[in-house]
Scaffold this motif. Structure first.
Motif, short mmCIF file in Angstrom:
data_model
loop_
_atom_site.label_atom_id
_atom_site.label_comp_id
_atom_site.label_asym_id
_atom_site.label_seq_id
_atom_site.Cartn_x
_atom_site.Cartn_y
_atom_site.Cartn_z
N VAL A 15 24.06 -21.41 24.86
CA VAL A 15 24.03 -21.49 26.32
C VAL A 15 22.82 -20.76 26.90
N ASP A 30 26.68 -20.67 20.87
CA ASP A 30 26.74 -22.06 21.33
C ASP A 30 25.45 -22.50 22.01
N TRP A 57 26.95 -24.15 33.69
CA TRP A 57 25.88 -23.21 33.39
C TRP A 57 24.55 -23.68 33.98
N ALA A 58 24.31 -25.00 33.95
CA ALA A 58 23.06 -25.53 34.50
C ALA A 58 22.99 -25.27 36.01
N GLU A 93 28.59 -27.71 30.38
CA GLU A 93 27.13 -27.62 30.47
C GLU A 93 26.66 -27.69 31.92
N GLY A 94 27.32 -28.53 32.71
CA GLY A 94 26.94 -28.63 34.11
C GLY A 94 27.19 -27.35 34.89
N ARG A 113 19.53 -22.78 25.95
CA ARG A 113 19.31 -24.01 26.72
C ARG A 113 19.02 -23.74 28.19
N HIS A 114 19.48 -22.59 28.68
CA HIS A 114 19.33 -22.26 30.10
C HIS A 114 18.64 -20.91 30.25
N GLY A 138 30.96 -22.47 25.65
CA GLY A 138 29.76 -23.27 25.43
C GLY A 138 30.05 -24.74 25.21
N HIS A 139 31.26 -25.20 25.55
CA HIS A 139 31.63 -26.60 25.36
C HIS A 139 30.74 -27.52 26.20
N VAL A 140 30.51 -28.73 25.68
CA VAL A 140 29.62 -29.66 26.37
C VAL A 140 30.11 -29.97 27.79
N ASP A 141 31.43 -29.94 28.01
CA ASP A 141 31.95 -30.26 29.33
C ASP A 141 31.63 -29.19 30.36
#
Length: 411
Positions: free
Chosen positions: A286, A284, A219-220, A216-217, A289-290, A211-214
């Protein structure tokens, strides 16, 4: 893509009209787990030329498949003999019972796999690799990131080609998450080339959480594409740490009689790594958010799923008092129920799992052509679904699959 879809018995059996496919024709069956049995050059032949010499051949050393079997197939030009194929086809609806491992019909030849699908009778089938993910998935100080992601691309090229000629075959790409930039690049290639699921290792990526911010793209992009991620046995080390196995007594054998695969202690805790991975993703945020992200845990059992849902609910309820990051509008159990699916092992009681959780969590799988799939997966699952409503059977055999892969529905 061109699928056969209509099983014309006369193509294979002349005028023997009494032959029927394995799956009963009065219900739709969508198979969440099947495999390619890779030939040694599965990665090498599809790798970038500058990396090809560094890519090792696919190994069957930790397998029931013998070196002699592989060598014979390679001596025949990477094919089964015509006589062998004919004998496999003659099995008819008993194909899944007797056609196993590298000798199975369609184990590595896509045209033969189309015939196998006619005989099996499944509407769709996810297709995973078997042995070729070791280099992409498992870090080694001797293998560079470039080489590992080069092997990833080689796998995905080969899988896309294998599944390209039959709409019933849904290719599963692989993407390790250790390098977020490389992972996002490889995901884009896999999606652009028609792969319909993305298998990720269910261990912690090197140095960070899934679930690290890096990431995020990553999973999006999956959520946007409507392509599920999948976890699968083999995506993390199969065996417990050496210390746990050392009890001062003799080494034990695995269930197939060897010592290289899943042994007794390994089987007892096999669920822990996927359970941890899914828990970390959820905590996290994930899934939150998605909400369009979908995923499945395949060939990792499902007996642990009801307690996973309960545990995450109380963890978030209690720790959410001080940890604002886990204050979700949808309870964790609801997120998992809406966004995940799980394949029970054939010895697990699906009816009991449904009663202890929810009917929309569980998926049918055959594991063709692996031995673990058993000689009659439908029959085994049916014995655990004797007293359930037909709607629960529909959910298990087809509708839960179609919730995750709605594009797979066949009229």
């Amino acid at each position: 893509k061109t699928g056969t879809f209509a099983f014309d018995k006369r193509v294979y059996f002349g005028e023997q009209e009494n032959i029927m496919p394995y799956a009963p024709i009065d219900r739709a069956f969508y198979d969440a787990d099947s495999h390619i049995m890779e030939l040694p050059d599965f990665l090498k032949a599809y790798a970038d030329p500058q990396l090809r010499d560094e890519i090792p051949e696919v190994s069957y050393s930790a397998s029931v498949v013998t070196d002699e079997e592989v060598a014979q197939i390679m001596q025949q030009g990477g094919k089964h003999s015509a006589e062998h194929v004919a004998a496999q086809i003659a099995m008819g609806d008993a194909l899944i019972q007797d056609s196993k491992e590298i000798q199975a019909l369609g184990a590595f030849n896509s045209a033969d796999r189309t015939v196998a699908m006619d005989l099996l009778g499944f509407k769709k089938q996810l297709v995973f690799a078997t042995h070729s993910v070791a280099l992409p998935f498992h870090p080694s100080s001797k293998k560079s990131v470039q080489l590992r992601y080069g092997a990833t691309r080689a796998h995905n090229r080969h899988m896309a080609e294998f599944c390209s000629q039959d709409d019933r075959l849904m290719g599963v790409g692989v993407v390790p998450l250790d390098d977020p930039t490389a992972a996002i690049t490889e995901l884009a290639w896999a999606l652009d080339n028609g792969l319909e699921s993305i298998w990720i290792p269910h261990r912690a990526p090197i140095g960070h959480s899934p679930g690290h911010v890096d990431l995020e793209g990553f999973w999006a992009r999956l959520a946007e594409a409507g392509v599920p991620f999948v976890l699968h046995v083999g995506g993390a080390p199969l065996q417990v740490a050496r210390d746990w196995g050392n009890n001062g007594r003799g080494a034990v054998k695995d269930w197939l009689g060897g010592g290289e695969n899943v042994r007794t202690k390994d089987a007892a805790v096999l669920h822990q790594t996927p359970e941890m991975f899914i828990s970390m993703m959820l905590l996290d945020g994930v899934f939150d958010r998605h909400p369009n992200l979908r995923g499945a845990a395949v060939e990792l059992g499902a007996g642990w799923v009801p307690e996973l849902c309960r545990r995450l609910d109380w963890v978030c309820r209690i720790y959410g008092r001080s940890d604002t990051s886990v204050r979700f509008e949808r309870p964790p159990s609801e997120q998992i129920r809406e966004q995940m699916g799980f394949t029970p092992f054939s010895h697990e009681h699906v009816g009991d799992l449904v009663a202890d959780s929810a009917a929309d969590l569980y998926l049918f799988s055959s594991d063709y052509p692996h031995l673990e799939g058993t000689k009659d997966p439908i029959g085994r699952f049916e014995r655990s679904l004797v007293d359930v409503d037909e709607s629960i059977k529909d959910a298990f055999y087809s509708e839960n699959f179609l919730r995750l892969w709605p594009q797979a529905r066949v009229a």
